[in-house]
Design a protein around this motif. Structure first.
Motif, PDB file in Angstrom:
ATOM      1  N   LEU A 164     -34.829  10.716  -3.240  1.00 52.41           N
ATOM      2  CA  LEU A 164     -35.977  10.295  -4.046  1.00 52.41           C
ATOM      3  C   LEU A 164     -35.556   9.800  -5.424  1.00 52.41           C
ATOM      4  N   LYS A 165     -34.601  10.462  -6.042  1.00 54.80           N
ATOM      5  CA  LYS A 165     -34.150  10.061  -7.374  1.00 54.80           C
ATOM      6  C   LYS A 165     -33.287   8.814  -7.331  1.00 54.80           C
ATOM      7  N   VAL A 166     -32.445   8.723  -6.328  1.00 60.40           N
ATOM      8  CA  VAL A 166     -31.496   7.605  -6.254  1.00 60.40           C
ATOM      9  C   VAL A 166     -32.201   6.293  -5.985  1.00 60.40           C
ATOM     10  N   ARG A 167     -33.254   6.307  -5.201  1.00 54.62           N
ATOM     11  CA  ARG A 167     -33.940   5.063  -4.864  1.00 54.62           C
ATOM     12  C   ARG A 167     -34.572   4.405  -6.085  1.00 54.62           C
ATOM     13  N   ARG A 168     -34.843   5.204  -7.118  1.00 53.58           N
ATOM     14  CA  ARG A 168     -35.367   4.625  -8.358  1.00 53.58           C
ATOM     15  C   ARG A 168     -34.254   4.073  -9.237  1.00 53.58           C
ATOM     16  N   LEU A 169     -33.035   4.565  -9.036  1.00 51.64           N
ATOM     17  CA  LEU A 169     -31.910   4.139  -9.857  1.00 51.64           C
ATOM     18  C   LEU A 169     -31.092   3.033  -9.198  1.00 51.64           C
ATOM     19  N   ILE A 170     -30.832   3.180  -7.906  1.00 51.50           N
ATOM     20  CA  ILE A 170     -30.026   2.197  -7.176  1.00 51.50           C
ATOM     21  C   ILE A 170     -30.934   1.087  -6.670  1.00 51.50           C
ATOM     22  N   THR A 171     -31.109   0.067  -7.492  1.00 53.73           N
ATOM     23  CA  THR A 171     -31.923  -1.096  -7.156  1.00 53.73           C
ATOM     24  C   THR A 171     -31.000  -2.310  -7.007  1.00 53.73           C
ATOM     25  N   PRO A 172     -31.510  -3.406  -6.457  1.00 53.98           N
ATOM     26  CA  PRO A 172     -30.669  -4.609  -6.377  1.00 53.98           C
ATOM     27  C   PRO A 172     -30.129  -5.042  -7.739  1.00 53.98           C
ATOM     28  N   ARG A 173     -30.938  -4.941  -8.775  1.00 56.68           N
ATOM     29  CA  ARG A 173     -30.482  -5.354 -10.103  1.00 56.68           C
ATOM     30  C   ARG A 173     -29.388  -4.427 -10.622  1.00 56.68           C
ATOM     31  N   SER A 174     -29.604  -3.120 -10.503  1.00 57.39           N
ATOM     32  CA  SER A 174     -28.599  -2.174 -10.995  1.00 57.39           C
ATOM     33  C   SER A 174     -27.300  -2.273 -10.199  1.00 57.39           C
ATOM     34  N   THR A 175     -27.402  -2.548  -8.904  1.00 57.34           N
ATOM     35  CA  THR A 175     -26.200  -2.722  -8.086  1.00 57.34           C
ATOM     36  C   THR A 175     -25.425  -3.964  -8.502  1.00 57.34           C
ATOM     37  N   PHE A 176     -26.151  -5.047  -8.785  1.00 59.08           N
ATOM     38  CA  PHE A 176     -25.510  -6.275  -9.233  1.00 59.08           C
ATOM     39  C   PHE A 176     -24.791  -6.050 -10.566  1.00 59.08           C
ATOM     40  N   VAL A 177     -25.434  -5.340 -11.481  1.00 57.36           N
ATOM     41  CA  VAL A 177     -24.817  -5.025 -12.772  1.00 57.36           C
ATOM     42  C   VAL A 177     -23.581  -4.146 -12.567  1.00 57.36           C
ATOM     43  N   ALA A 178     -23.675  -3.191 -11.650  1.00 55.33           N
ATOM     44  CA  ALA A 178     -22.533  -2.307 -11.369  1.00 55.33           C
ATOM     45  C   ALA A 178     -21.349  -3.101 -10.840  1.00 55.33           C
ATOM     46  N   MET A 179     -21.596  -4.094  -9.984  1.00 58.09           N
ATOM     47  CA  MET A 179     -20.508  -4.922  -9.466  1.00 58.09           C
ATOM     48  C   MET A 179     -19.842  -5.715 -10.595  1.00 58.09           C
ATOM     49  N   LEU A 180     -20.643  -6.237 -11.514  1.00 52.91           N
ATOM     50  CA  LEU A 180     -20.082  -6.979 -12.636  1.00 52.91           C
ATOM     51  C   LEU A 180     -19.232  -6.075 -13.537  1.00 52.91           C
ATOM     52  N   ILE A 181     -19.703  -4.852 -13.774  1.00 56.04           N
ATOM     53  CA  ILE A 181     -18.951  -3.912 -14.607  1.00 56.04           C
ATOM     54  C   ILE A 181     -17.631  -3.542 -13.940  1.00 56.04           C
ATOM     55  N   ILE A 182     -17.667  -3.314 -12.632  1.00 55.49           N
ATOM     56  CA  ILE A 182     -16.436  -2.969 -11.911  1.00 55.49           C
ATOM     57  C   ILE A 182     -15.421  -4.094 -12.011  1.00 55.49           C
ATOM     58  N   ILE A 183     -15.869  -5.328 -11.828  1.00 52.75           N
ATOM     59  CA  ILE A 183     -14.955  -6.470 -11.926  1.00 52.75           C
ATOM     60  C   ILE A 183     -14.407  -6.603 -13.343  1.00 52.75           C
ATOM     61  N   LEU A 184     -15.271  -6.382 -14.336  1.00 52.81           N
ATOM     62  CA  LEU A 184     -14.855  -6.518 -15.730  1.00 52.81           C
ATOM     63  C   LEU A 184     -13.782  -5.497 -16.095  1.00 52.81           C
ATOM     64  N   LEU A 185     -13.934  -4.270 -15.608  1.00 54.73           N
ATOM     65  CA  LEU A 185     -13.029  -3.188 -15.992  1.00 54.73           C
ATOM     66  C   LEU A 185     -11.761  -3.113 -15.131  1.00 54.73           C
ATOM     67  N   THR A 186     -11.789  -3.718 -13.958  1.00 57.57           N
ATOM     68  CA  THR A 186     -10.643  -3.582 -13.052  1.00 57.57           C
ATOM     69  C   THR A 186      -9.856  -4.878 -12.874  1.00 57.57           C
ATOM     70  N   PHE A 187     -10.522  -6.010 -12.784  1.00 58.73           N
ATOM     71  CA  PHE A 187      -9.811  -7.269 -12.537  1.00 58.73           C
ATOM     72  C   PHE A 187      -9.456  -8.013 -13.822  1.00 58.73           C
ATOM     73  N   CYS A 188     -10.372  -8.066 -14.768  1.00 57.88           N
ATOM     74  CA  CYS A 188     -10.124  -8.828 -15.991  1.00 57.88           C
ATOM     75  C   CYS A 188      -8.894  -8.364 -16.772  1.00 57.88           C
ATOM     76  N   PRO A 189      -8.540  -7.060 -16.798  1.00 55.33           N
ATOM     77  CA  PRO A 189      -7.319  -6.657 -17.502  1.00 55.33           C
ATOM     78  C   PRO A 189      -6.039  -7.287 -16.963  1.00 55.33           C
ATOM     79  N   SER A 190      -6.092  -7.905 -15.778  1.00 56.15           N
ATOM     80  CA  SER A 190      -4.888  -8.542 -15.239  1.00 56.15           C
ATOM     81  C   SER A 190      -4.392  -9.664 -16.149  1.00 56.15           C
TER      82      SER A 190
END
Length: 389
Positions: A164-190
């Motif tokens: 019940l709590k996660v469905r309010r937090l894990i939305t398409p928008r928040s997932t898209f933002v999470a993917m961008l943050i992961i790429i920024l913190l893991t790939f860009c330092p290369s």
């Protein structure tokens, strides 16, 4: 590997890597305190044996890469047709894009190794230029894949434990933002690699021409900076992601067993209600059972993806630890042969994982299977846009 003709032997091969680091290698040999590793690095394999092993690994890798490129291209196309109304579609699409890019980078790597071995004369040092234009990018992008897999596993754990709590937090928008943050913190330092290494034009005495090459920047700041970001981005990040995937996979497997037991109890209760003519309660239980089965299919799919990732990523974790323990375990160090061979071996795992994922989607996701069959002309019926089941 270039060819340098002399009167004694017109076919003597010179390692492209050795040409650039002969002097530094001799200096490092005298300062190396690890005689066992030094023996492995320089005493067991001749240059010819070393490149034969390297070529065999890379030819095998390229066969798998071709499958990974095709498989992930199809996966991306199917996810686009499915749409992104569900968070899981977004994260799985990001995973497929990263796997596709990894396969392309490995193809560039294999091409450089082939050009080096077969003495194709180009205006750049193919093996060493790849080190800076693809090698580091591949290493950091594999960390991105690790964190996306960790996110998918963690998100599925939360959806089961606190739905019940996660469905309010894990939305398409928040997932898209999470993917961008992961790429920024893991790939860009290369790209920080260009502080420690740089591309320069230098004269090659074996070819008697000026070629583009990669050389290390030996300033104290560059060396210190490399050690810091390699430890953080090349060791801590991948090992932490690997640990999250491992823990979440274990939790999901345990939860799968509970879900299976619960469904069996619901089915048993349903049969009892049918016998006692309690139709409304029976219908309600059947609906819950169907929801449980759908959730279980998605969990099983995530567990399968995570398990394949864990198996394929273990060699990467081992190499990352060696990179910290042994200071000379890098392209320009004493243990460069071991570094290149082990680095080539770990490249086999990632394309295998990327190639197999599409089979998991096809087997366990009915909507993915329907759209895929339509995409490759196996079915005539037009599928509806829908979230991944």
């Amino acid at each position: 590997m270039y060819v340098h003709s002399t009167e004694e032997d017109s076919t003597t091969h010179y390692s492209a890597l050795d040409q650039m680091t002969d002097n530094s290698f001799q200096v490092l040999e005298h300062h190396s305190k690890d005689s066992f590793m030094l023996t492995l690095a320089s005493g067991i394999l001749s240059d010819e044996q070393f490149y034969i092993i390297l070529l065999f690994i890379h030819y095998t890798s390229q066969l798998i890469n071709n499958c990974a490129i095709i498989a992930n291209s199809l996966s991306i196309a199917v996810f686009v047709k499915l749409g992104f109304s569900e968070p899981s579609n977004i994260s799985l699409t990001a995973l497929a894009i990263c796997d596709f890019t990894l396969a392309v980078l490995l193809t560039w790597n294999n091409l450089c190794i082939w050009l080096t071995y077969h003495n194709v004369r180009l205006p750049f040092h193919s093996a060493n230029v790849y080190f800076l234009t693809g090698g580091f990018q591949w290493a950091f992008l594999s960390t991105t894949v690790a964190w996306i897999t960790a996110f998918i596993s963690f998100e599925r754990c939360l959806c089961i434990l606190v739905p019940l709590k996660v469905r309010r937090l894990i939305t398409p928008r928040s997932t898209f933002v999470a993917m961008l943050i992961i790429i920024l913190l893991t790939f860009c330092p290369s790209f920080f690699t260009y502080i420690r290494y740089k591309l320069v034009w230098e004269f090659n005495p074996y070819l008697n021409i000026t070629i583009l090459n990669t050389i290390p920047v030996n300033s104290e700041f560059a060396i210190l900076f490399e050690k810091i970001y390699i430890v953080i981005c090349g060791v801590i990040q991948p090992l932490l992601a690997f640990s999250i995937v491992l823990i979440c996979t274990v939790l999901l497997v345990v939860q799968l067993r509970k879900m299976s037991s619960w469904r069996m109890s619901v089915t048993s209760a349903k049969n009892q209600r049918v016998q006692s003519d309690e139709i409304p309660a029976s219908s309600s239980s059947a609906a819950k059972a169907r929801i449980s089965q759908k959730e279980e299919r998605l969990v099983r799919m995530v567990v399968a993806i995570a398990t394949i990732f864990i198996v394929s990523y273990i060699p990467t974790c081992i190499v990352a630890l060696c990179d910290v323990v042994f200071d000379e375990f890098h392209l320009f160090g004493v243990y460069r042969k071991l570094f290149m061979v082990s680095g080539s071996i770990i490249t086999l795992g990632q394309p295998i994982s990327g190639s197999v994922n599409i089979l998991i989607y096809y087997k366990m996701a009915s909507k993915f299977r329907s759209v895929f069959r339509r995409l490759v002309r196996l079915d005539r019926q037009e599928p509806e846009r829908h979230e991944l089941e």
